[in-house]
Write a protein that holds these residues in place. Structure first.
Motif, PDB file in Angstrom:
ATOM      1  N   TYR A 155      -0.523   8.327   8.507  1.00  0.00           N
ATOM      2  CA  TYR A 155      -1.695   9.107   8.911  1.00  0.00           C
ATOM      3  C   TYR A 155      -1.654  10.492   8.264  1.00  0.00           C
ATOM      4  CZ  TYR A 155      -1.929   5.820  12.960  1.00  0.00           C
ATOM      5  OH  TYR A 155      -1.986   4.719  13.769  1.00  0.00           O
ATOM      6  N   ASP A 156      -0.523  11.161   8.389  1.00  0.00           N
ATOM      7  CA  ASP A 156      -0.406  12.537   7.898  1.00  0.00           C
ATOM      8  C   ASP A 156      -0.486  12.609   6.376  1.00  0.00           C
ATOM      9  OD1 ASP A 156      -0.144  13.472  10.487  1.00  0.00           O
ATOM     10  OD2 ASP A 156       2.043  13.506  10.438  1.00  0.00           O
ATOM     11  N   MET A 157       0.238  11.714   5.697  1.00  0.00           N
ATOM     12  CA  MET A 157       0.260  11.751   4.236  1.00  0.00           C
ATOM     13  C   MET A 157      -1.131  11.479   3.663  1.00  0.00           C
ATOM     14  SD  MET A 157       3.861   9.714   3.645  1.00  0.00           S
ATOM     15  CE  MET A 157       3.726   9.563   1.882  1.00  0.00           C
ATOM     16  N   THR A 158      -1.793  10.459   4.186  1.00  0.00           N
ATOM     17  CA  THR A 158      -3.081  10.082   3.609  1.00  0.00           C
ATOM     18  C   THR A 158      -4.161  11.093   3.965  1.00  0.00           C
ATOM     19  OG1 THR A 158      -2.379   7.782   3.913  1.00  0.00           O
ATOM     20  CG2 THR A 158      -4.637   8.146   3.234  1.00  0.00           C
ATOM     21  N   TYR A 159      -4.088  11.690   5.141  1.00  0.00           N
ATOM     22  CA  TYR A 159      -5.028  12.770   5.466  1.00  0.00           C
ATOM     23  C   TYR A 159      -4.889  13.896   4.447  1.00  0.00           C
ATOM     24  CZ  TYR A 159      -7.050  16.886   7.607  1.00  0.00           C
ATOM     25  OH  TYR A 159      -7.769  18.035   7.812  1.00  0.00           O
ATOM     26  N   ASP A 187       0.833  -1.212   0.000  1.00  0.00           N
ATOM     27  CA  ASP A 187       0.000   0.000   0.000  1.00  0.00           C
ATOM     28  C   ASP A 187       0.864   1.257   0.000  1.00  0.00           C
ATOM     29  OD1 ASP A 187      -3.157   0.032   0.781  1.00  0.00           O
ATOM     30  OD2 ASP A 187      -2.270  -1.827   1.462  1.00  0.00           O
ATOM     31  N   LEU A 188       1.826   1.285   0.904  1.00  0.00           N
ATOM     32  CA  LEU A 188       2.601   2.503   1.113  1.00  0.00           C
ATOM     33  C   LEU A 188       3.492   2.828  -0.074  1.00  0.00           C
ATOM     34  CD1 LEU A 188       3.502   2.088   4.896  1.00  0.00           C
ATOM     35  CD2 LEU A 188       1.711   3.514   3.868  1.00  0.00           C
ATOM     36  N   THR A 189       3.862   1.820  -0.866  1.00  0.00           N
ATOM     37  CA  THR A 189       4.588   2.086  -2.107  1.00  0.00           C
ATOM     38  C   THR A 189       3.786   3.016  -2.996  1.00  0.00           C
ATOM     39  OG1 THR A 189       5.681  -0.075  -2.041  1.00  0.00           O
ATOM     40  CG2 THR A 189       5.562   1.019  -4.185  1.00  0.00           C
ATOM     41  N   PHE A 190       2.483   2.784  -3.075  1.00  0.00           N
ATOM     42  CA  PHE A 190       1.623   3.592  -3.937  1.00  0.00           C
ATOM     43  C   PHE A 190       1.272   4.931  -3.282  1.00  0.00           C
ATOM     44  CE2 PHE A 190       0.482  -0.943  -4.977  1.00  0.00           C
ATOM     45  CZ  PHE A 190       1.335  -1.007  -6.067  1.00  0.00           C
ATOM     46  N   VAL A 191       1.147   4.937  -1.966  1.00  0.00           N
ATOM     47  CA  VAL A 191       0.945   6.200  -1.256  1.00  0.00           C
ATOM     48  C   VAL A 191       2.120   7.141  -1.520  1.00  0.00           C
ATOM     49  CG1 VAL A 191       0.809   7.261   1.031  1.00  0.00           C
ATOM     50  CG2 VAL A 191      -0.515   5.200   0.546  1.00  0.00           C
ATOM     51  N   GLU A 192       3.317   6.585  -1.501  1.00  0.00           N
ATOM     52  CA  GLU A 192       4.518   7.401  -1.723  1.00  0.00           C
ATOM     53  C   GLU A 192       4.541   7.973  -3.137  1.00  0.00           C
ATOM     54  OE1 GLU A 192       8.303   8.793  -2.767  1.00  0.00           O
ATOM     55  OE2 GLU A 192       7.487   6.950  -3.655  1.00  0.00           O
ATOM     56  N   VAL A 193       4.027   7.220  -4.126  1.00  0.00           N
ATOM     57  CA  VAL A 193       3.964   7.744  -5.489  1.00  0.00           C
ATOM     58  C   VAL A 193       3.039   8.955  -5.551  1.00  0.00           C
ATOM     59  CG1 VAL A 193       3.256   7.255  -7.872  1.00  0.00           C
ATOM     60  CG2 VAL A 193       4.544   5.544  -6.569  1.00  0.00           C
ATOM     61  N   PHE A 194       1.877   8.872  -4.901  1.00  0.00           N
ATOM     62  CA  PHE A 194       0.986  10.028  -4.851  1.00  0.00           C
ATOM     63  C   PHE A 194       1.659  11.215  -4.159  1.00  0.00           C
ATOM     64  CE2 PHE A 194      -2.594   6.972  -5.473  1.00  0.00           C
ATOM     65  CZ  PHE A 194      -3.180   7.611  -6.557  1.00  0.00           C
ATOM     66  N   GLU A 195       2.410  10.934  -3.116  1.00  0.00           N
ATOM     67  CA  GLU A 195       3.110  11.997  -2.393  1.00  0.00           C
ATOM     68  C   GLU A 195       4.127  12.687  -3.297  1.00  0.00           C
ATOM     69  OE1 GLU A 195       4.162  14.219   1.164  1.00  0.00           O
ATOM     70  OE2 GLU A 195       2.388  13.107   0.481  1.00  0.00           O
ATOM     71  N   ARG A 196       4.799  11.898  -4.113  1.00  0.00           N
ATOM     72  CA  ARG A 196       5.881  12.420  -4.951  1.00  0.00           C
ATOM     73  C   ARG A 196       5.368  13.020  -6.261  1.00  0.00           C
ATOM     74  NH1 ARG A 196       8.420   9.079  -8.362  1.00  0.00           N
ATOM     75  NH2 ARG A 196       7.744   7.285  -7.123  1.00  0.00           N
ATOM     76  N   CYS A 197       4.351  12.396  -6.862  1.00  0.00           N
ATOM     77  CA  CYS A 197       3.924  12.775  -8.210  1.00  0.00           C
ATOM     78  C   CYS A 197       2.577  13.492  -8.256  1.00  0.00           C
ATOM     79  CB  CYS A 197       3.850  11.529  -9.100  1.00  0.00           C
ATOM     80  SG  CYS A 197       5.408  10.642  -9.266  1.00  0.00           S
ATOM     81  N   GLY A 198       1.881  13.548  -7.125  1.00  0.00           N
ATOM     82  CA  GLY A 198       0.585  14.214  -7.103  1.00  0.00           C
ATOM     83  C   GLY A 198      -0.557  13.264  -7.407  1.00  0.00           C
ATOM     84  N   LEU A 199      -1.784  13.782  -7.279  1.00  0.00           N
ATOM     85  CA  LEU A 199      -2.972  12.947  -7.413  1.00  0.00           C
ATOM     86  C   LEU A 199      -3.184  12.422  -8.818  1.00  0.00           C
ATOM     87  CD1 LEU A 199      -5.562  14.921  -5.223  1.00  0.00           C
ATOM     88  CD2 LEU A 199      -4.012  13.072  -4.551  1.00  0.00           C
ATOM     89  N   ALA A 204      -0.868  11.137 -10.692  1.00  0.00           N
ATOM     90  CA  ALA A 204       0.272  10.273 -11.012  1.00  0.00           C
ATOM     91  C   ALA A 204      -0.130   9.246 -12.058  1.00  0.00           C
ATOM     92  CB  ALA A 204       0.772   9.572  -9.749  1.00  0.00           C
ATOM     93  N   PRO A 205       0.665   9.100 -13.129  1.00  0.00           N
ATOM     94  CA  PRO A 205       0.301   8.176 -14.206  1.00  0.00           C
ATOM     95  C   PRO A 205       0.584   6.720 -13.830  1.00  0.00           C
ATOM     96  CG  PRO A 205       2.395   9.222 -14.692  1.00  0.00           C
ATOM     97  CD  PRO A 205       1.886   9.865 -13.430  1.00  0.00           C
ATOM     98  N   VAL A 206      -0.010   5.824 -14.600  1.00  0.00           N
ATOM     99  CA  VAL A 206       0.142   4.390 -14.361  1.00  0.00           C
ATOM    100  C   VAL A 206       1.618   3.996 -14.313  1.00  0.00           C
ATOM    101  CG1 VAL A 206      -0.264   2.101 -15.347  1.00  0.00           C
ATOM    102  CG2 VAL A 206      -2.090   3.804 -15.367  1.00  0.00           C
ATOM    103  N   ASP A 207       2.407   4.538 -15.237  1.00  0.00           N
ATOM    104  CA  ASP A 207       3.819   4.145 -15.315  1.00  0.00           C
ATOM    105  C   ASP A 207       4.584   4.466 -14.037  1.00  0.00           C
ATOM    106  OD1 ASP A 207       3.416   3.156 -17.810  1.00  0.00           O
ATOM    107  OD2 ASP A 207       4.397   4.803 -18.883  1.00  0.00           O
ATOM    108  N   SER A 208       4.188   5.523 -13.340  1.00  0.00           N
ATOM    109  CA  SER A 208       4.871   5.874 -12.091  1.00  0.00           C
ATOM    110  C   SER A 208       4.651   4.802 -11.031  1.00  0.00           C
ATOM    111  CB  SER A 208       4.373   7.230 -11.580  1.00  0.00           C
ATOM    112  OG  SER A 208       4.722   8.269 -12.457  1.00  0.00           O
ATOM    113  N   PHE A 209       3.434   4.295 -10.955  1.00  0.00           N
ATOM    114  CA  PHE A 209       3.146   3.225  -9.992  1.00  0.00           C
ATOM    115  C   PHE A 209       3.862   1.938 -10.382  1.00  0.00           C
ATOM    116  CE2 PHE A 209      -0.605   6.027  -9.820  1.00  0.00           C
ATOM    117  CZ  PHE A 209      -0.573   6.360  -8.474  1.00  0.00           C
ATOM    118  N   ALA A 210       3.831   1.611 -11.665  1.00  0.00           N
ATOM    119  CA  ALA A 210       4.471   0.379 -12.123  1.00  0.00           C
ATOM    120  C   ALA A 210       5.978   0.425 -11.911  1.00  0.00           C
ATOM    121  CB  ALA A 210       4.152   0.148 -13.601  1.00  0.00           C
ATOM    122  N   THR A 211       6.581   1.569 -12.197  1.00  0.00           N
ATOM    123  CA  THR A 211       8.027   1.705 -12.011  1.00  0.00           C
ATOM    124  C   THR A 211       8.403   1.576 -10.545  1.00  0.00           C
ATOM    125  OG1 THR A 211       8.221   3.116 -13.966  1.00  0.00           O
ATOM    126  CG2 THR A 211      10.009   3.223 -12.348  1.00  0.00           C
ATOM    127  N   ALA A 212       7.650   2.244  -9.675  1.00  0.00           N
ATOM    128  CA  ALA A 212       7.934   2.168  -8.238  1.00  0.00           C
ATOM    129  C   ALA A 212       7.778   0.744  -7.730  1.00  0.00           C
ATOM    130  CB  ALA A 212       7.007   3.112  -7.472  1.00  0.00           C
TER     131      ALA A 212
END
Length: 495
Positions: free
Chosen positions: A348-352, A87-99, A101-109
């Motif tokens: 907690y903070d990131m997802t809020y 889960d947190l791998t994908f949370v971190e992508v949103f944190e880094r790339c914004g809401l 974030a393209p599919v490739d960013s998640f796949a690469t991470a």
């Protein structure tokens, strides 16, 4: 105070009001409840994971728990929390790339991760490392584990960051879930994420379970299985074990995951998703009962209570989780999960923040410290069918090297070959094996020795014309003392 506020939210939804008010404080409390519930459920079920296969964990069997249980898992087996750290791998992508974030960013991470993975996740990571892009990395013809539980246990983040926005949760699942899953495997994640999303705006667990199911196409077996749980709960409202037996009788057959063929092991999304519902429906909003029932249903008995407790934790909020459970989190909330730099407090903070941004991005207003959430009409996702018209015709124990089985004959439409490369070879070695079917070259498959880059099965295909076929394996880069060892062959034909 919190209970009555939540009750008001539920009433607003049930009366058909178009908007629900959620304060910043309540939103943060629910985000915390989601992550805390998931972690607690996983920890409680850890000792029983896959130790009770095709059987209930009876009430007289104790499941140990104390305030140090979670810390003990952190210290001794951090890999237990694959429910959370993926889960947190994908949370971190949103944190880094914004809401957006393209599919490739998640796949690469995901492809770059080095934490332990299994089943659909591991095949997907292998596929990505071999150059297979998403969504093909999760498609069933490229991933025999596409119906396994993997995305169901790691889709929590999509619902947690989409309060009261089930369609947005499903859209995030589309971006991420097809990395490793397809069909039922994907539906499990979409359904769980949708339940999380609705848990922000209702305190009626039956409403959440039923309403969220609208996101899944009615024609799918996944929808039919979950509908059966809801129906049996109405018929046997005080007997979760009777519903468990009905599930075992109707839905326990496994035809996809190679490890579940012809044995009691079942990591399929349908049956384990049904056990989540057992916990939620029969737990009746009680945190302890919910976790305990979802665990005692067996099979993946850490992941199922993690999902159930996360959804319930969202509904009631962190502040309403009993102290006897929360106290086990206090000594770990600042410790990062395995192979991440994200702790519970950081999650907690990131997802809020992500949830707040999602609300405003998708047209939900804010007055002072209150979010005004517009109710969505849930749209079903597309129908996906995998392993269609296939049935297992045979499962053979081989225990021979490829040289000793060439050529191998089978009659049907496809097969899965289980095995491994043996011989104490270095971890940086990758065997290359050519596969010929009926004398024609089919593919070259790479078999890395490094466990985190491994291919879970030596070979699989499902697309041959029905009939008799021969398969020949050729090791392109053999090494002394090494062998490519076949353990089992699963043969498929059409229904």
């Amino acid at each position: 105070m919190a209970f009555f506020f939540i009750a008001d939210l539920a009433a607003a939804v049930h009366k058909g009001k178009k908007e629900v008010v959620l304060s910043e404080q309540s939103l943060r409390d629910k985000v915390k409840g989601a992550w805390a519930g998931q972690t607690l459920g996983c920890s409680y079920g850890g000792p029983t994971e896959f130790k009770f296969l095709g059987t209930i964990i009876q009430d007289y069997i104790p499941i140990p728990w104390d305030k140090h249980t979670v810390k003990n898992w952190y210290d001794t087996f951090p890999g237990l929390y694959d429910d959370v750290y993926v889960d947190l791998t994908f949370v971190e992508v949103f944190e880094r790339c914004g809401l957006d974030a393209p599919v490739d960013s998640f796949a690469t991470a995901f492809g770059r991760t080095e934490y332990p993975l299994w089943h659909a996740n591991q095949v997907a990571r292998y596929n990505l490392l071999q150059g297979v892009k998403t969504p093909q990395s999760g498609y069933w013809k490229n991933n025999p584990h596409a119906h396994c539980i993997d995305f169901q246990i790691e889709a929590d983040f999509a619902g947690i960051m989409s309060p009261g926005m089930p369609n947005q949760a499903a859209e995030i699942c589309d971006r991420v879930g097809h990395i490793m899953s397809y069909g039922e495997g994907w539906y499990g994640g979409v359904y769980v994420a949708t339940m999380y999303s609705l848990a922000y705006v209702s305190n009626d667990i039956e409403y959440i379970v039923k309403e969220a199911l609208k996101v899944i196409p009615e024609e799918s077996d996944f929808h039919k299985c979950m509908s059966d749980v809801i129906r049996w709960h109405r018929k046997y409202p005080k007997d979760w074990k009777r519903t468990w037996f009905e599930l075992q009788n109707k839905w326990s057959e496994e035809i996809s995951c190679p490890e579940g063929i012809h044995n009691s092991f079942n990591i399929g999304t349908k049956i384990n998703g049904a056990y989540i519902l057992l916990g939620l429906l029969y737990g009746q909003g009680d945190f302890t009962k919910t976790i305990d029932i979802a665990t005692r249903a067996g099979q993946d008995s850490d992941c199922n209570p993690a999902s159930a407790a996360g959804i319930l934790g969202t509904m009631i909020g962190y502040s309403n989780i009993p102290e006897s459970w929360k106290e086990a989190l206090y000594e770990v909330e600042d410790i990062p999960f395995s192979n991440t730099d994200i702790s519970l407090n950081k999650a907690y903070d990131m997802t809020y923040r992500h949830a707040s941004e999602m609300l405003q991005k998708h047209g939900n207003g804010k007055v002072g410290t209150d979010f005004i959430i517009r109710r969505e009409n849930i749209r079903p996702v597309a129908l996906e069918v995998a392993f269609e018209n296939l049935k297992v015709s045979d499962k053979l124990t081989i225990e021979k090297s490829i040289d000793d089985v060439n050529p191998f004959s089978f009659e049907g439409t496809g097969l899965v070959v289980k095995g491994y490369v043996a011989g104490g070879l270095p971890t940086d070695y990758t065997a290359e094996m050519d596969v010929y079917i009926d004398g024609q070259f089919y593919e070259t498959t790479a078999l890395p020795q490094y466990i985190n880059h491994r291919k879970c099965e030596l070979f699989f295909c499902y697309d041959r014309p029905v009939g008799k076929h021969t398969v020949t394996f050729k090791w392109k880069n053999p090494v002394s003392n090494g062998k490519i060892w076949i353990t089992e062959v699963i043969i498929y034909t059409t229904k």
